[in-house]
Write a protein that holds these residues in place. Structure first.
Motif, PDB file in Angstrom:
ATOM      1  N   PRO A  60       0.838  -1.210   0.000  1.00 32.10           N
ATOM      2  CA  PRO A  60       0.000   0.000   0.000  1.00 32.10           C
ATOM      3  C   PRO A  60       0.868   1.254   0.000  1.00 32.10           C
ATOM      4  N   VAL A  61       0.360   2.347  -0.615  1.00 33.11           N
ATOM      5  CA  VAL A  61       1.115   3.607  -0.629  1.00 33.11           C
ATOM      6  C   VAL A  61       0.202   4.729  -0.115  1.00 33.11           C
ATOM      7  N   PRO A  62       0.804   5.698   0.591  1.00 41.06           N
ATOM      8  CA  PRO A  62      -0.021   6.796   1.118  1.00 41.06           C
ATOM      9  C   PRO A  62      -0.464   7.742   0.005  1.00 41.06           C
ATOM     10  N   VAL A  63      -1.710   8.205   0.080  1.00 36.75           N
ATOM     11  CA  VAL A  63      -2.191   9.247  -0.835  1.00 36.75           C
ATOM     12  C   VAL A  63      -2.904  10.299   0.008  1.00 36.75           C
ATOM     13  N   ALA A  64      -2.842  11.548  -0.449  1.00 37.36           N
ATOM     14  CA  ALA A  64      -3.468  12.625   0.325  1.00 37.36           C
ATOM     15  C   ALA A  64      -4.371  13.449  -0.566  1.00 37.36           C
ATOM     16  N   GLY A  65      -5.438  13.962  -0.004  1.00 40.36           N
ATOM     17  CA  GLY A  65      -6.343  14.826  -0.758  1.00 40.36           C
ATOM     18  C   GLY A  65      -7.764  14.301  -0.693  1.00 40.36           C
ATOM     19  N   GLU A  66      -8.657  15.051  -1.345  1.00 35.71           N
ATOM     20  CA  GLU A  66     -10.057  14.654  -1.353  1.00 35.71           C
ATOM     21  C   GLU A  66     -10.245  13.547  -2.389  1.00 35.71           C
ATOM     22  N   VAL A  67     -10.796  12.416  -1.981  1.00 33.44           N
ATOM     23  CA  VAL A  67     -11.001  11.298  -2.911  1.00 33.44           C
ATOM     24  C   VAL A  67     -12.276  11.533  -3.720  1.00 33.44           C
ATOM     25  N   LEU A  68     -12.106  11.668  -5.044  1.00 37.56           N
ATOM     26  CA  LEU A  68     -13.279  11.821  -5.915  1.00 37.56           C
ATOM     27  C   LEU A  68     -13.856  10.471  -6.282  1.00 37.56           C
ATOM     28  N   LEU A  69     -12.962   9.536  -6.522  1.00 34.20           N
ATOM     29  CA  LEU A  69     -13.383   8.232  -7.015  1.00 34.20           C
ATOM     30  C   LEU A  69     -12.235   7.253  -6.797  1.00 34.20           C
ATOM     31  N   ALA A  70     -12.563   6.049  -6.377  1.00 35.80           N
ATOM     32  CA  ALA A  70     -11.519   5.039  -6.186  1.00 35.80           C
ATOM     33  C   ALA A  70     -11.989   3.728  -6.799  1.00 35.80           C
ATOM     34  N   SER A  71     -11.031   2.955  -7.332  1.00 34.41           N
ATOM     35  CA  SER A  71     -11.416   1.695  -7.976  1.00 34.41           C
ATOM     36  C   SER A  71     -11.690   0.612  -6.945  1.00 34.41           C
ATOM     37  N   GLY A  72     -11.273   0.857  -5.689  1.00 31.36           N
ATOM     38  CA  GLY A  72     -11.535  -0.083  -4.606  1.00 31.36           C
ATOM     39  C   GLY A  72     -11.357   0.664  -3.307  1.00 31.36           C
ATOM     40  N   LEU A  76     -10.005   2.268   0.041  1.00 32.16           N
ATOM     41  CA  LEU A  76      -8.693   2.615   0.581  1.00 32.16           C
ATOM     42  C   LEU A  76      -8.572   2.028   1.977  1.00 32.16           C
ATOM     43  N   ASP A  77      -7.322   1.672   2.371  1.00 40.98           N
ATOM     44  CA  ASP A  77      -7.102   1.223   3.746  1.00 40.98           C
ATOM     45  C   ASP A  77      -7.207   2.438   4.663  1.00 40.98           C
ATOM     46  N   GLY A  78      -7.370   2.168   5.947  1.00 40.14           N
ATOM     47  CA  GLY A  78      -7.388   3.274   6.908  1.00 40.14           C
ATOM     48  C   GLY A  78      -6.143   4.131   6.739  1.00 40.14           C
ATOM     49  N   ASP A  79      -6.168   5.345   7.203  1.00 40.75           N
ATOM     50  CA  ASP A  79      -5.040   6.279   7.128  1.00 40.75           C
ATOM     51  C   ASP A  79      -4.665   6.624   5.693  1.00 40.75           C
ATOM     52  N   GLY A  80      -5.636   6.543   4.769  1.00 35.63           N
ATOM     53  CA  GLY A  80      -5.373   7.008   3.412  1.00 35.63           C
ATOM     54  C   GLY A  80      -4.317   6.204   2.675  1.00 35.63           C
ATOM     55  N   LEU A  81      -4.313   4.899   2.841  1.00 35.92           N
ATOM     56  CA  LEU A  81      -3.361   4.066   2.103  1.00 35.92           C
ATOM     57  C   LEU A  81      -4.048   3.451   0.886  1.00 35.92           C
ATOM     58  N   LEU A  82      -3.388   3.592  -0.244  1.00 38.11           N
ATOM     59  CA  LEU A  82      -3.933   3.036  -1.485  1.00 38.11           C
ATOM     60  C   LEU A  82      -3.395   1.618  -1.661  1.00 38.11           C
ATOM     61  N   PRO A  83      -4.282   0.604  -1.623  1.00 42.68           N
ATOM     62  CA  PRO A  83      -3.812  -0.789  -1.705  1.00 42.68           C
ATOM     63  C   PRO A  83      -3.255  -1.116  -3.093  1.00 42.68           C
ATOM     64  N   PRO A  84      -2.534  -2.227  -3.202  1.00 43.28           N
ATOM     65  CA  PRO A  84      -2.051  -2.678  -4.516  1.00 43.28           C
ATOM     66  C   PRO A  84      -3.207  -2.850  -5.502  1.00 43.28           C
ATOM     67  N   ASP A  85      -2.912  -2.668  -6.776  1.00 43.79           N
ATOM     68  CA  ASP A  85      -3.879  -2.885  -7.867  1.00 43.79           C
ATOM     69  C   ASP A  85      -5.132  -2.031  -7.701  1.00 43.79           C
ATOM     70  N   THR A  86      -4.933  -0.838  -7.190  1.00 45.41           N
ATOM     71  CA  THR A  86      -6.043   0.089  -6.978  1.00 45.41           C
ATOM     72  C   THR A  86      -5.659   1.466  -7.522  1.00 45.41           C
ATOM     73  N   ALA A  87      -6.655   2.177  -8.022  1.00 47.79           N
ATOM     74  CA  ALA A  87      -6.427   3.536  -8.540  1.00 47.79           C
ATOM     75  C   ALA A  87      -7.373   4.502  -7.853  1.00 47.79           C
ATOM     76  N   VAL A  88      -6.950   5.741  -7.770  1.00 44.94           N
ATOM     77  CA  VAL A  88      -7.783   6.748  -7.124  1.00 44.94           C
ATOM     78  C   VAL A  88      -7.682   8.067  -7.891  1.00 44.94           C
ATOM     79  N   TRP A  89      -8.792   8.788  -7.942  1.00 45.22           N
ATOM     80  CA  TRP A  89      -8.792  10.165  -8.472  1.00 45.22           C
ATOM     81  C   TRP A  89      -8.936  11.101  -7.279  1.00 45.22           C
ATOM     82  N   LEU A  90      -8.033  12.040  -7.192  1.00 42.57           N
ATOM     83  CA  LEU A  90      -7.978  12.932  -6.019  1.00 42.57           C
ATOM     84  C   LEU A  90      -8.039  14.386  -6.444  1.00 42.57           C
ATOM     85  N   ARG A  91      -8.497  15.201  -5.504  1.00 38.93           N
ATOM     86  CA  ARG A  91      -8.385  16.638  -5.725  1.00 38.93           C
ATOM     87  C   ARG A  91      -7.632  17.243  -4.555  1.00 38.93           C
TER      88      ARG A  91
END
Ligand code: NOJ
Length: 516
Positions: free
Chosen positions: A487-499, A501-516
């Motif tokens: 997992p990798v940390p991401v910051a910002g307002e989540v507009l849309l995610a493909s799956g 997110l883990d707690g604390d804003g972690l983006l899991p493997p094989d997942t994408a997110v659109w942020l603002r």
């Protein structure tokens, strides 16, 4: 409406035979498509590309065209096609039709006339008829579908077909062939179509008599560009029309030549389609795409699938996630859960990138490749031509599931021309509209955001960890795709995610997110 609408369009590919059956014969048709146009409008697409709808003996799914100015009775009538174009336009949806210039059907008027007229006749000049070398074909060219590229006719001559024997190649040095296609383009432009998808665009020019000169004898010969200059000059006399080339060429410099300002407007991005699920490779393909197209002023197109290739959900669940026509990896083990997760992330990636994007029908439902079709039901000529070693493309052409809990899943009233898996009851449009976490809802939401602030424009790569793709678009929207193992940390307002997110804003493997 903008004349350059295609630069940032979301284009939905309709394989008519498998979209929706309006007349209850098990085959999709224009009546079915017209009845479902509202679905496509609500999905949020800008245009539809339809595979060939012309009269055809269907030796190659309609890519064996018998009459370029008509509609196959399976699909409806020319009047229905015209009504359909008008209805689509009324919903703000543009229409791209498929034109097949390399070859025709062996049942076309011209080819039948050529057979009847015999050796040495002017009718044969429109094709490539040649005497054999004794009992051997004129040269050793192989068909792209397998077997020799020549077939012998009863009077002893042979004709060239780069694809199936039912698809004789035109002789593009013949002025009547050139004129005929300009006339065909005019015919469809006059009926309001907004674009032409050019089938097998790189192989039209060939010289079977030439001594081998080290060049491929029929792929990407320089003279092919003269044809597209003529097409572009014609298209330019109609406002807002687009030419889209099906050009499979590994050499990006050569590919770019099809996009010179007086040739095609766009080409399909096949390196992207073929790329494995690997951050480094994908980033390389994305950068190469802009490096190739930028100087031509052409927009990118992002393509994950079409009617010729393995469905993304199946491909991304395999150990080898690349696609290659030479090896479809039929029945290679696939992890469906992983495949879906990656296909969802890939959707957000392709929909966030600058340029146009293609969605092949069923991608928005996350349909898998159907790999267990009974062999006797296979229709793709590749199956027989390869000596039954390559199972071909039927698995991505199975009729769509619309509703209900058993086949034909609302496709129509009859048994569909290819059987649908029972498990598709969870993948129907009806089921997915009721589920906010479905693939369909992901596409609908992504297309909505995309229409508001993505499409044409540029991209800025952002610093990211290894295995991660991160970029910002002009509107400020950021897309982060995690192709790595952690997992990798991401910051910002989540507009849309493909799956999730883990707690604390972690983006899991094989997942994408659109942020603002
Ligand atoms: C490319 C098309 O996409 C494919 O379906 C067809 O078989 C060949 N061209 C030959 O027309």
């Amino acid at each position: 409406m903008s004349e350059t609408w295609w630069r940032g369009a979301a284009i939905y590919q309709v394989y008519l035979r498998s979209f929706a059956d309006g007349n209850g014969d098990g085959t999709g048709d224009l009546a079915g498509l017209r009845a479902r146009l509202a679905y496509l409008a609500e999905l949020g697409i800008d245009a539809i590309w339809l595979n060939p709808w012309y009269p055809s003996p269907m030796a190659d799914g309609g890519y064996d065209v018998a009459d370029y100015r008509g509609v196959h009775p399976w699909f409806g009538t020319l009047a229905e096609a015209e009504a359909f174009i008008g209805e689509a336009h009324g919903l703000g949806i543009r229409i791209i039709v498929d034109v097949v210039p390399n070859h025709t059907s062996d049942r076309s008027e011209w080819f039948r006339a050529a057979l009847a007229a015999g050796p040495g006749s002017p009718e044969r000049e429109r094709f490539w008829f040649r005497p054999g070398r004794g009992d051997a074909p004129p040269n050793d060219w192989k068909s792209i579908f397998g077997g020799p590229a020549w077939t012998r006719v009863p009077d002893g001559e042979w004709y060239l077909h780069l694809f199936a024997p039912e698809q004789p190649d035109f002789n593009w040095t013949h002025p009547e062939v050139v004129q005929e296609f300009l006339d065909v383009l005019r015919f469809w432009f006059d009926r309001g179509v907004d674009g032409i998808r050019v089938d097998s665009a790189a192989v039209l020019v060939k010289d079977p008599d030439a001594e081998p000169d080290g060049l491929d004898p029929y792929t990407d010969r320089d003279a092919v560009h003269e044809i597209y200059r003529g097409w572009r000059a014609l298209a330019d006399t109609y406002p807002g029309r687009v030419l889209v080339g099906e050009v499979w060429l590994p050499d990006q410099e050569r590919l770019a030549r099809y996009l010179r300002p007086d040739e095609m407007h766009t080409v399909f991005n096949f390196p992207f389609l073929g790329a494995p699920w690997d951050a480094g490779v994908l980033r390389g393909v994305i950068d190469d795409t802009f490096a190739t197209l930028g100087p031509m002023g052409a927009p990118a197109t992002w393509v994950l699938g079409n009617h010729d290739v393995t469905r993304p959900v199946t491909r991304y669940g395999r150990r080898d996630t690349s696609f290659d026509h030479a090896d479809r990896k039929h029945l290679a083990p696939t992890d469906p859960v992983l495949g879906v997760r990656r296909a969802r992330a890939a959707a957000l990636l392709s929909l966030a990138l600058p340029g146009g994007v293609y969605i092949y029908q069923g991608e928005e439902l996350g349909l898998p490749e159907v790999e267990d079709l009974p062999d006797e039901m296979r229709q793709d000529p590749i199956w027989e031509r390869s000596g039954r070693t390559d199972r071909g493309r039927d698995g991505c052409r199975v009729p769509l599931p619309w509703s209900g809990v058993e086949p034909p899943f609302g496709f129509g009233d009859a048994e569909p021309w290819l059987p649908q898996p029972a498990g598709w009851k969870e993948l129907t449009v009806e089921a997915q509209l009721a589920d906010p976490a479905s693939m369909l809802e992901l596409y609908r939401e992504a297309l909505r955001v995309r229409r508001a602030e993505l499409g044409d424009g540029s991209l800025t790569w952002l610093p990211s960890e290894e295995g991660v793709l991160a970029f910002a678009r002009d509107s400020g929207l950021r897309c982060v795709v995690n192709l790595g193992a952690a997992p990798v940390p991401v910051a910002g307002e989540v507009l849309l995610a493909s799956g999730p997110l883990d707690g604390d804003g972690l983006l899991p493997p094989d997942t994408a997110v659109w942020l603002r």
